[in-house]
Design a protein around this motif. Structure first.
Motif, PDB file in Angstrom:
ATOM      1  N   GLY A   1       4.725   0.608   3.882  1.00 34.19           N
ATOM      2  CA  GLY A   1       6.048   0.969   3.045  1.00 34.19           C
ATOM      3  C   GLY A   1       6.197  -1.151   2.285  1.00 34.19           C
ATOM      4  N   GLY A   2       6.990  -0.883   1.060  1.00 34.19           N
ATOM      5  CA  GLY A   2       6.959  -2.692   0.257  1.00 34.19           C
ATOM      6  C   GLY A   2       5.809  -2.951  -0.105  1.00 34.19           C
ATOM      7  N   SER A   3       5.654  -4.031   0.573  1.00 32.00           N
ATOM      8  CA  SER A   3       4.720  -4.621  -0.010  1.00 32.00           C
ATOM      9  C   SER A   3       2.966  -4.182   0.227  1.00 32.00           C
ATOM     10  N   MET A   4       3.747  -3.068   2.177  1.00 31.69           N
ATOM     11  CA  MET A   4       2.298  -3.508   2.852  1.00 31.69           C
ATOM     12  C   MET A   4       1.181  -1.844   2.305  1.00 31.69           C
ATOM     13  N   VAL A   5       0.939  -2.454   1.485  1.00 36.37           N
ATOM     14  CA  VAL A   5      -0.031  -1.334   0.397  1.00 36.37           C
ATOM     15  C   VAL A   5      -1.292  -0.921   0.630  1.00 36.37           C
ATOM     16  N   LYS A   6      -1.933  -0.356   1.049  1.00 30.59           N
ATOM     17  CA  LYS A   6      -3.726  -0.178   1.444  1.00 30.59           C
ATOM     18  C   LYS A   6      -4.308  -0.092   0.133  1.00 30.59           C
ATOM     19  N   LYS A   7      -3.997  -0.052  -1.278  1.00 27.25           N
ATOM     20  CA  LYS A   7      -4.686  -0.193  -1.800  1.00 27.25           C
ATOM     21  C   LYS A   7      -3.232  -0.466  -3.362  1.00 27.25           C
ATOM     22  N   ARG A   8      -4.131  -1.687  -4.544  1.00 24.60           N
ATOM     23  CA  ARG A   8      -2.961  -2.253  -4.976  1.00 24.60           C
ATOM     24  C   ARG A   8      -3.671  -1.818  -6.995  1.00 24.60           C
ATOM     25  N   VAL A   9      -3.163  -1.675  -7.545  1.00 26.57           N
ATOM     26  CA  VAL A   9      -3.415  -1.868  -8.695  1.00 26.57           C
ATOM     27  C   VAL A   9      -2.787  -2.506 -10.295  1.00 26.57           C
ATOM     28  N   GLY A  10      -3.468  -3.204 -11.070  1.00 29.33           N
ATOM     29  CA  GLY A  10      -2.484  -4.078 -11.830  1.00 29.33           C
ATOM     30  C   GLY A  10      -3.643  -3.607 -13.260  1.00 29.33           C
ATOM     31  N   THR A  11      -2.827  -4.288 -13.782  1.00 25.57           N
ATOM     32  CA  THR A  11      -3.388  -4.685 -15.233  1.00 25.57           C
ATOM     33  C   THR A  11      -3.442  -5.824 -16.192  1.00 25.57           C
TER      34      THR A  11
ATOM     35  N   GLY B   1       5.526  -1.882  -8.897  1.00 27.32           N
ATOM     36  CA  GLY B   1       6.566  -2.105  -7.739  1.00 27.32           C
ATOM     37  C   GLY B   1       6.401  -3.895  -8.413  1.00 27.32           C
ATOM     38  N   THR B   2       6.940  -4.185  -7.302  1.00 24.72           N
ATOM     39  CA  THR B   2       7.341  -6.055  -7.999  1.00 24.72           C
ATOM     40  C   THR B   2       7.157  -7.156  -6.793  1.00 24.72           C
ATOM     41  N   TYR B   3       6.068  -6.773  -6.478  1.00 22.42           N
ATOM     42  CA  TYR B   3       4.880  -7.274  -5.309  1.00 22.42           C
ATOM     43  C   TYR B   3       4.025  -7.938  -5.603  1.00 22.42           C
ATOM     44  N   GLY B   4       3.748  -8.084  -6.705  1.00 21.14           N
ATOM     45  CA  GLY B   4       2.471  -8.789  -7.514  1.00 21.14           C
ATOM     46  C   GLY B   4       0.893  -7.722  -6.993  1.00 21.14           C
ATOM     47  N   MET B   5       0.438  -8.511  -6.618  1.00 22.25           N
ATOM     48  CA  MET B   5      -1.362  -7.932  -6.294  1.00 22.25           C
ATOM     49  C   MET B   5      -1.468  -8.135  -4.592  1.00 22.25           C
ATOM     50  N   SER B   6      -0.479  -8.067  -3.637  1.00 22.76           N
ATOM     51  CA  SER B   6      -0.640  -7.572  -2.285  1.00 22.76           C
ATOM     52  C   SER B   6      -1.077  -5.761  -2.113  1.00 22.76           C
ATOM     53  N   ILE B   7      -1.789  -6.564  -1.123  1.00 24.28           N
ATOM     54  CA  ILE B   7      -2.410  -5.420  -0.005  1.00 24.28           C
ATOM     55  C   ILE B   7      -2.269  -6.304   1.550  1.00 24.28           C
ATOM     56  N   SER B   8      -2.687  -4.871   1.976  1.00 25.33           N
ATOM     57  CA  SER B   8      -3.082  -4.785   3.414  1.00 25.33           C
ATOM     58  C   SER B   8      -2.899  -3.917   4.181  1.00 25.33           C
ATOM     59  N   SER B   9      -3.528  -4.716   5.327  1.00 22.72           N
ATOM     60  CA  SER B   9      -4.926  -3.125   6.177  1.00 22.72           C
ATOM     61  C   SER B   9      -4.120  -1.974   6.439  1.00 22.72           C
ATOM     62  N   GLN B  10      -2.641  -2.290   6.503  1.00 27.98           N
ATOM     63  CA  GLN B  10      -1.913  -1.027   7.321  1.00 27.98           C
ATOM     64  C   GLN B  10      -1.335  -0.777   5.776  1.00 27.98           C
ATOM     65  N   GLN B  11      -0.849   0.949   5.821  1.00 30.39           N
ATOM     66  CA  GLN B  11       0.013   1.076   5.163  1.00 30.39           C
ATOM     67  C   GLN B  11       1.817   1.270   5.484  1.00 30.39           C
TER      68      GLN B  11
ATOM     69  N   ILE C   1      -7.436  -3.680 -12.652  1.00 27.44           N
ATOM     70  CA  ILE C   1      -7.743  -4.816 -11.660  1.00 27.44           C
ATOM     71  C   ILE C   1      -7.788  -3.273 -10.036  1.00 27.44           C
ATOM     72  N   THR C   2      -8.007  -3.234  -9.239  1.00 26.45           N
ATOM     73  CA  THR C   2      -7.984  -2.414  -7.842  1.00 26.45           C
ATOM     74  C   THR C   2      -8.101  -3.385  -6.824  1.00 26.45           C
ATOM     75  N   LEU C   3      -7.511  -3.457  -5.982  1.00 24.30           N
ATOM     76  CA  LEU C   3      -7.826  -4.057  -4.824  1.00 24.30           C
ATOM     77  C   LEU C   3      -7.841  -3.504  -3.411  1.00 24.30           C
TER      78      LEU C   3
ATOM     79  N   ILE D   1     -13.273  -3.880 -10.852  1.00 27.23           N
ATOM     80  CA  ILE D   1     -12.312  -4.260 -12.429  1.00 27.23           C
ATOM     81  C   ILE D   1     -13.191  -3.710 -13.185  1.00 27.23           C
ATOM     82  N   LYS D   2     -12.017  -2.836 -14.577  1.00 22.56           N
ATOM     83  CA  LYS D   2     -12.427  -1.767 -15.411  1.00 22.56           C
ATOM     84  C   LYS D   2     -11.966  -1.857 -16.803  1.00 22.56           C
TER      85      LYS D   2
END
Length: 186
Positions: free
Chosen positions: A145-155, A133-143, A95-97, A185-186
């Protein structure tokens, strides 16, 4: 005279074909996957602690893997909504956000919380996607660092027919009334 004109025309056509062939080979060939737009219903008054019966009234269901553009409208100052993915077969799904956007240049942040609904249970049970990382499926509109990433991938591993509830919850400081993000979702 006619033979001379024909040779000139044939050379021009030959050169045009060669340039067209070189252009086709030089241009990148990519397969464009179709993106389906999903409009989430506001989750309010349903929320993750609500009985599944209430949540199912606001849910948007998908049962195919693919690329989706998720559109949300603001409700009570936040963007919240439920999406349910019903697994077409047993496997580990990726799953990619990404691409979180709202009108304005202010920071938009939040994430997707994942839940299962077990047969006979009235409420959802939280489950984690495996991510870096340790922040689950959190994303933000601006990079940032930490949980503030523009793309998150989970399985996550799902059995055929199992439903994965995705609870979208985002906060934005702008006056934007519509939020969009991409889900794959793939």
């Amino acid at each position: 005279m006619k033979i001379r004109v024909w040779k000139i025309v044939s050379r021009i056509i030959s050169l045009a074909l060669v340039f067209a062939f070189v252009f086709i080979l030089a241009s990148p060939m990519t397969a464009f996957a179709k993106t389906k737009t999903l409009k989430l219903k506001p989750a309010y008054p349903a929320y993750p602690g609500s009985p599944v019966v209430e949540i199912n009234e606001t849910v948007v269901t998908i049962n195919k893997t693919g690329n989706y553009k998720v559109v949300q409208n603001k409700s009570n100052g936040t963007f919240e909504g439920f999406l349910v993915f019903e697994a077409p077969k047993t496997k580990t799904y990726k799953i990619t956000l990404s691409n979180l956007k709202c009108k304005g240049k202010e920071l938009v942040y939040g994430g997707v919380v994942t839940y299962f609904h077990y047969e006979g249970d009235d409420y959802l049970t939280g489950v984690s996607c495996k991510t870096k990382g340790t922040y689950g499926m959190s994303i933000s509109s601006q990079q940032r660092g930490g949980s503030m990433v523009k793309k998150r991938v989970g399985t996550i591993r799902l059995e055929k027919g199992q439903k994965l509830y995705l609870y979208y919850s985002f906060i934005v400081k702008t006056k934007g009334k519509k939020l969009t993000s991409n889900l794959t979702i793939k």
